[in-house]
Design a protein around this motif. Structure first.
Motif, PDB file in Angstrom:
ATOM      1  N   LYS A  69       4.774   8.291  -5.886  1.00 19.93           N
ATOM      2  CA  LYS A  69       4.993   8.618  -7.284  1.00 19.93           C
ATOM      3  C   LYS A  69       6.495   8.738  -7.530  1.00 19.93           C
ATOM      4  O   LYS A  69       7.253   9.050  -6.605  1.00 19.93           O
ATOM      5  CB  LYS A  69       4.294   9.927  -7.655  1.00 19.93           C
ATOM      6  CG  LYS A  69       2.793   9.922  -7.403  1.00 19.93           C
ATOM      7  CD  LYS A  69       2.087   8.860  -8.227  1.00 19.93           C
ATOM      8  CE  LYS A  69       0.571   8.894  -7.964  1.00 19.93           C
ATOM      9  NZ  LYS A  69      -0.128   7.785  -8.672  1.00 19.93           N
ATOM     10  N   MET A 117      -5.474   2.046   2.575  1.00 21.76           N
ATOM     11  CA  MET A 117      -4.359   2.986   2.397  1.00 21.76           C
ATOM     12  C   MET A 117      -3.235   2.750   3.401  1.00 21.76           C
ATOM     13  O   MET A 117      -2.124   3.244   3.217  1.00 21.76           O
ATOM     14  CB  MET A 117      -4.859   4.431   2.529  1.00 21.76           C
ATOM     15  CG  MET A 117      -5.803   4.866   1.437  1.00 21.76           C
ATOM     16  SD  MET A 117      -6.365   6.578   1.735  1.00 21.76           S
ATOM     17  CE  MET A 117      -7.501   6.788   0.359  1.00 21.76           C
ATOM     18  N   GLY A 175       1.655   3.744  -8.466  1.00 31.18           N
ATOM     19  CA  GLY A 175       2.815   4.038  -7.638  1.00 31.18           C
ATOM     20  C   GLY A 175       4.112   3.542  -8.227  1.00 31.18           C
ATOM     21  O   GLY A 175       4.286   3.437  -9.444  1.00 31.18           O
ATOM     22  N   HIS A 203     -10.103   9.938   8.199  1.00 37.24           N
ATOM     23  CA  HIS A 203      -8.754   9.408   7.977  1.00 37.24           C
ATOM     24  C   HIS A 203      -8.031   9.186   9.312  1.00 37.24           C
ATOM     25  O   HIS A 203      -7.349   8.161   9.490  1.00 37.24           O
ATOM     26  CB  HIS A 203      -7.960  10.360   7.090  1.00 37.24           C
ATOM     27  CG  HIS A 203      -8.230  10.189   5.632  1.00 37.24           C
ATOM     28  ND1 HIS A 203      -7.439   9.397   4.814  1.00 37.24           N
ATOM     29  CD2 HIS A 203      -9.214  10.684   4.839  1.00 37.24           C
ATOM     30  CE1 HIS A 203      -7.923   9.426   3.581  1.00 37.24           C
ATOM     31  NE2 HIS A 203      -8.996  10.196   3.567  1.00 37.24           N
ATOM     32  N   GLU A 248      -2.690   4.007   6.313  1.00 42.11           N
ATOM     33  CA  GLU A 248      -2.204   5.191   7.020  1.00 42.11           C
ATOM     34  C   GLU A 248      -2.121   4.867   8.512  1.00 42.11           C
ATOM     35  O   GLU A 248      -2.959   4.146   9.043  1.00 42.11           O
ATOM     36  CB  GLU A 248      -3.147   6.374   6.791  1.00 42.11           C
ATOM     37  CG  GLU A 248      -3.218   6.811   5.336  1.00 42.11           C
ATOM     38  CD  GLU A 248      -4.308   7.839   5.077  1.00 42.11           C
ATOM     39  OE1 GLU A 248      -4.222   8.531   4.053  1.00 42.11           O
ATOM     40  OE2 GLU A 248      -5.258   7.938   5.900  1.00 42.11           O
ATOM     41  N   ALA A 284       0.822  -1.207   0.000  1.00 44.81           N
ATOM     42  CA  ALA A 284       0.000   0.000   0.000  1.00 44.81           C
ATOM     43  C   ALA A 284       0.854   1.254   0.000  1.00 44.81           C
ATOM     44  O   ALA A 284       0.567   2.216  -0.727  1.00 44.81           O
ATOM     45  CB  ALA A 284      -0.933  -0.007   1.211  1.00 44.81           C
ATOM     46  N   ARG A 285       1.926   1.259   0.789  1.00 40.92           N
ATOM     47  CA  ARG A 285       2.764   2.452   0.850  1.00 40.92           C
ATOM     48  C   ARG A 285       3.583   2.625  -0.425  1.00 40.92           C
ATOM     49  O   ARG A 285       3.849   3.755  -0.847  1.00 40.92           O
ATOM     50  CB  ARG A 285       3.662   2.385   2.081  1.00 40.92           C
ATOM     51  CG  ARG A 285       2.900   2.293   3.394  1.00 40.92           C
ATOM     52  CD  ARG A 285       1.791   3.345   3.546  1.00 40.92           C
ATOM     53  NE  ARG A 285       2.321   4.663   3.700  1.00 40.92           N
ATOM     54  CZ  ARG A 285       2.411   5.315   4.867  1.00 40.92           C
ATOM     55  NH1 ARG A 285       1.962   4.739   5.977  1.00 40.92           N
ATOM     56  NH2 ARG A 285       2.903   6.517   4.926  1.00 40.92           N
ATOM     57  N   GLU A 317       2.507   1.719  -3.445  1.00 43.47           N
ATOM     58  CA  GLU A 317       1.571   2.165  -4.478  1.00 43.47           C
ATOM     59  C   GLU A 317       1.129   3.612  -4.279  1.00 43.47           C
ATOM     60  O   GLU A 317       0.634   4.244  -5.210  1.00 43.47           O
ATOM     61  CB  GLU A 317       0.353   1.238  -4.488  1.00 43.47           C
ATOM     62  CG  GLU A 317       0.678  -0.170  -4.977  1.00 43.47           C
ATOM     63  CD  GLU A 317      -0.517  -1.106  -4.932  1.00 43.47           C
ATOM     64  OE1 GLU A 317      -1.552  -0.727  -4.334  1.00 43.47           O
ATOM     65  OE2 GLU A 317      -0.423  -2.218  -5.494  1.00 43.47           O
ATOM     66  N   ALA A 318       1.325   4.137  -3.051  1.00 41.31           N
ATOM     67  CA  ALA A 318       0.944   5.532  -2.790  1.00 41.31           C
ATOM     68  C   ALA A 318       2.012   6.520  -3.243  1.00 41.31           C
ATOM     69  O   ALA A 318       1.750   7.724  -3.310  1.00 41.31           O
ATOM     70  CB  ALA A 318       0.670   5.724  -1.300  1.00 41.31           C
TER      71      ALA A 318
END
Length: 268
Positions: free
Chosen positions: A19, A210, A35, A171, A212, A13-14, A16-17
């Motif tokens: 760029k 996500m 990502g 969130h 987080e 997940a991290r 893919e987050a």
């Protein structure tokens, strides 16, 4: 809660987050995956692509502290997310026991009752409300029940009206459960809450994926009570000695402010 491993799901997940420009890599054309690629994280962390792939696939669960640090740096993890990564790498025998304790000490209950000018309550790892004073109950009287903060945010219609900055609160709420999950991935209660809310709320399910991470600490909140209107509060959360899975949450208003007056109205 997932078909993968807690560690692998978090890393994926991290990754893919991110760029390419987040880590100083060039970006050429359209990418086939969200990502960064696994190979890019492996390069940034100075590990082999095969080793990093095994981490994400759950075939390697014991990276050294040096590798964990390198991967955390490659993924641009902050201090709290890095601690979460370290916890996910622990074996079951290395984790604390008995985190699903549901009782609150008598002394803490007495302390809550003594604070009659400020809302105060106790939450557990899955954000279950374990106890609260009368002003905390009055503050949340617009909800169906003052029982679980995550349910109140995502599944109670009153949540979007009460929390004026709903998206930020949503969130934070999920990130707090995710942080607790890192301490105890086998918690039956966390699994139950996540499954129930994922089924009831598409937004909860999306934010949960996500990964987080953020523990409850302190911040300002803008609330809207159905009887007394807008409230501008600050809250602080404190770990309870002897029950580190429990947190004491205290809401405060600026002295002589409209919110302080509203608290007095609710108390009356």
């Amino acid at each position: 809660m997932s078909n993968g491993t807690p560690l692998g799901d978090f890393l994926r997940a991290r990754r893919e987050a991110l760029k390419p420009h987040d880590v100083g890599l060039p970006e050429y054309g359209r990418r086939r995956v969200p990502g960064l690629r696994r190979e890019e994280i492996a390069l940034l962390a100075a590990v082999s692509s095969d080793y990093y792939m095994r981490l994400e696939q759950g075939r390697e669960n014991g990276p050294s502290p040096q590798i964990r640090g390198a991967v955390a740096q490659a993924l641009k993890l902050d201090a709290e997310a890095t601690d979460h990564l370290d916890r996910l790498c622990r074996t079951a025998s290395q984790r604390p026991r008995g985190r699903d304790q549901t009782d609150v000490s008598r002394q803490l209950l007495q302390l809550l009752d003594a604070w009659d000018h400020t809302p105060a309550f106790i939450v557990g790892p899955a954000l279950d409300v374990m106890a609260g004073n009368s002003l905390a109950t009055a503050l949340h009287s617009g909800f169906d029940a003052f029982d679980n903060l995550a349910r109140m945010v995502f599944a109670d219609p009153a949540g979007r009206e009460f929390y004026q900055e709903w998206e930020r609160v949503a969130h934070s709420c999920v990130a707090e459960i995710r942080a607790a999950y890192g301490h105890d991935p086998e918690s039956a209660r966390i699994a139950e809450v996540v499954a129930d809310l994922s089924a009831q709320s598409r937004e909860f399910a999306e934010i949960w994926q996500m990964h987080e991470v953020k523990s409850k600490s302190q911040e300002a909140k803008r609330l809207k009570h159905p009887q007394v209107g807008d409230l501008h509060t600050a809250f602080a959360a404190f770990t309870v000695n002897g029950a580190p899975h429990q947190q004491l949450v205290v809401y405060q208003a600026e002295p002589a402010s409209p919110t302080a007056a509203a608290f007095e109205t609710l108390r009356a």
